[in-house]
Design a protein around this motif. Structure first.
Motif, short mmCIF file in Angstrom:
data_model
loop_
_atom_site.label_atom_id
_atom_site.label_comp_id
_atom_site.label_asym_id
_atom_site.label_seq_id
_atom_site.Cartn_x
_atom_site.Cartn_y
_atom_site.Cartn_z
N LYS A 54 0.84 -1.20 0.00
CA LYS A 54 0.00 0.00 0.00
C LYS A 54 0.88 1.26 0.00
O LYS A 54 0.66 2.19 -0.79
CB LYS A 54 -0.92 0.00 1.21
N TYR A 55 1.89 1.26 0.86
CA TYR A 55 2.78 2.42 0.92
C TYR A 55 3.67 2.50 -0.32
O TYR A 55 4.04 3.61 -0.77
CB TYR A 55 3.63 2.37 2.19
N ASN A 56 4.03 1.35 -0.89
CA ASN A 56 4.81 1.34 -2.12
C ASN A 56 4.03 2.03 -3.25
O ASN A 56 4.59 2.79 -4.05
CB ASN A 56 5.16 -0.10 -2.50
N SER A 57 2.73 1.77 -3.30
CA SER A 57 1.87 2.40 -4.31
C SER A 57 1.80 3.91 -4.11
O SER A 57 1.83 4.70 -5.07
CB SER A 57 0.46 1.80 -4.27
N LYS A 58 1.73 4.34 -2.84
CA LYS A 58 1.71 5.78 -2.55
C LYS A 58 3.03 6.43 -2.95
O LYS A 58 3.06 7.54 -3.49
CB LYS A 58 1.43 6.01 -1.06
N GLY A 59 4.13 5.70 -2.70
CA GLY A 59 5.44 6.21 -3.12
C GLY A 59 5.51 6.38 -4.63
O GLY A 59 6.03 7.38 -5.14
N GLY A 60 4.96 5.39 -5.37
CA GLY A 60 4.94 5.47 -6.82
C GLY A 60 4.05 6.61 -7.32
O GLY A 60 4.39 7.31 -8.29
#
Length: 492
Positions: free
Chosen positions: A139-145
């Motif tokens: 979930k946080y990886n998607s926000k980073g992207g």
């Protein structure tokens, strides 16, 4: 009247120029802080400075940024500390720093650039990966992207998104989505041809979808990156690359070559203290020496592995102790230098005596506090474990009742409670149907043929026939006890 107007205009102009000069000077100072916070930790890493010292340096910068009231600098100091913490295996401390950074971000969001926001969420992602909380990490990886795509500088955006995609691939490997993982690795490589991404693609063909020819091709690209120093690979990336090369030779059963590359991996990693990576190297060395018949070396690295595993559990306490000692030492030296210029020698001696007493008192108080906190944490963890055991017991009973009622949601609930059972079975035979998996689940839960016949409204003989067909699908002989076989697949 005109005289006073001229004086007013003159004072206004001087004031405006003075304030503009101050603002310009402050802007230059903040840009310098940005450069220091972004680049200095990388340079320290290249020089193999221990991560504990890098954390300490960032903590000092954090205090400086707080005094300067520079919000972006405070956030970056927290991000840098979090990065070093998860690399040391301390996910909990990493999350604490990221929470602090995010809290400041929400209060000053309009002042913060997209690169800083994207970096914050990507570090969250990495910390949760270390803690094995893969869904949260994704979930946080998607926000980073998402925020990474908003970065204005094209080169920085490409390099950052390459890092995001590589991390996403790691999560997808944990979720057994191999094709998607390889897709993101190749997308990462298109954006930025780093040694790290090339290594991971090679490892994909070694570990997940074996193809020694493909693996060798990507390993060759990696050697080319190292020899030509493309994109300036750091020691950690080179160490990981050599580890993957060792895996390649291990698959080839060329244990001598594998050991050569593992020794290289250790050499590049020895000052980094990247604990998980070191553990992986030791683990593969143990297998290499075992297969090559060198029992003495196998035993030696097994001891290293066990010692490293124990040290990981104590890393947080050791890190705190090291930080305190270093800070106190530097404060003492600063005070010594300052007092030599101000006080006479007798005053310096008195001050040092008082400082030592204060230091000893503080150390004693700190140790007691750490011990007390450790006891509280252990007690809390024990309570959490008991609660979890009670919950698991209750869920298991609910599952038994669903099976007895022949409820259509039985298989779905079984997957939630015991996901590894079906995964192991599908690894043996991907063609197993939902009916096969549900039948296996009933056997795994300990139901007899008579029980299964009763719950599923079948004849006892029909159950025996289904068991016979299941053995064939799992390549098992008629003498194999299905219940014992299924239980052996996954540790209950």
């Amino acid at each position: 009247m005109k005289y006073f107007q001229h004086i007013f205009q003159f004072l206004f102009t001087v004031g405006f120029l003075f304030s503009s000069g101050l603002l310009f000077s402050q802007d230059l100072k903040y840009k310098e802080y940005d450069s220091i916070l972004l680049n200095t930790p990388k340079e320290m890493g290249k020089k193999n400075i221990p991560r504990e010292k890098i954390i300490l340096w960032n903590k000092e910068m954090l205090e400086k940024m707080k005094k300067e009231n520079y919000v972006r600098g405070i956030i970056w100091a927290h991000i840098n500390i979090a990065n070093q913490c998860w690399n040391l295996g301390n996910g909990e401390e990493s999350i604490k720093n990221l929470n602090a950074a995010e809290s400041i971000l929400h209060k000053n969001e309009s002042e913060i650039d997209f690169f800083t926001i994207a970096k914050l969420y990507q570090e969250y992602s990495q910390a949760y990966y270390v803690m094995k909380l893969y869904d949260t990490g994704l979930k946080y990886n998607s926000k980073g992207g998402y925020y990474g795509n908003k970065i204005e500088d094209k080169d920085r955006r490409g390099k950052f998104l390459s890092y995001v995609y590589t991390t996403r691939a790691n999560f997808l490997y944990e979720k057994k989505d191999l094709d998607s993982a390889l897709y993101y690795l190749k997308q990462s490589s298109l954006l930025y041809e780093s040694l790290s991404t090339t290594s991971q693609i090679a490892n994909h063909y070694i570990e997940y979808q074996p193809s020694q020819n493909s693996a060798k091709a990507y390993l060759g690209q990696g050697m080319d990156i190292i020899s030509k120093k493309k994109h300036d690979p750091n020691d950690y990336q080179i160490s990981v690359f050599y580890y993957y090369y060792a895996q390649y030779f291990f698959k080839e059963k060329n244990y001598e070559k594998a050991i050569v590359f593992l020794d290289k991996a250790l050499e590049y990693n020895k000052k980094l203290k990247t604990i998980e990576h070191t553990k992986n190297i030791y683990k593969l060395l143990i297998s290499c020496y075992k297969n090559s018949g060198n029992l003495e070396k196998e035993k030696q690295y097994l001891e290293y592995y066990i010692k490293l595993k124990d040290s990981l559990e104590n890393s947080q306490a050791k890190g705190v102790e090291l930080s305190i000692k270093t800070i106190e030492k530097e404060k003492t030296e600063e005070n010594k230098t300052l007092k030599k210029k101000i006080f006479i020698y007798s005053s310096i001696i008195i001050f040092l005596i008082l400082l030592v007493l204060a230091y000893l008192y503080y150390q004693n108080h700190k140790k007691k506090k750490v011990i007390l906190e450790s006891k509280e944490i252990i007690s809390r963890k024990e309570d959490e474990t008991k609660v979890l055991e009670r919950r698991i017991s209750g869920v298991h009973e609910d599952l038994i009742q669903l099976a007895k009622n022949n409820d259509i949601s039985f298989l779905e609930k079984f997957h939630e409670v015991y996901p590894n059972v079906s995964q192991k079975l599908l690894a043996i035979n991907p063609d197993l149907t939902k009916d096969n998996l549900a039948f296996c689940a009933l056997i795994w839960l300990g139901f007899s043929s008579k029980d299964i016949a009763e719950f599923t409204f079948m004849q006892h003989r029909s159950v025996q026939i289904k068991k016979s067909r299941l053995r064939k699908k799992l390549n098992l002989g008629s003498d194999v006890n299905l219940y014992q076989f299924l239980k052996s697949l996954v540790d209950n």
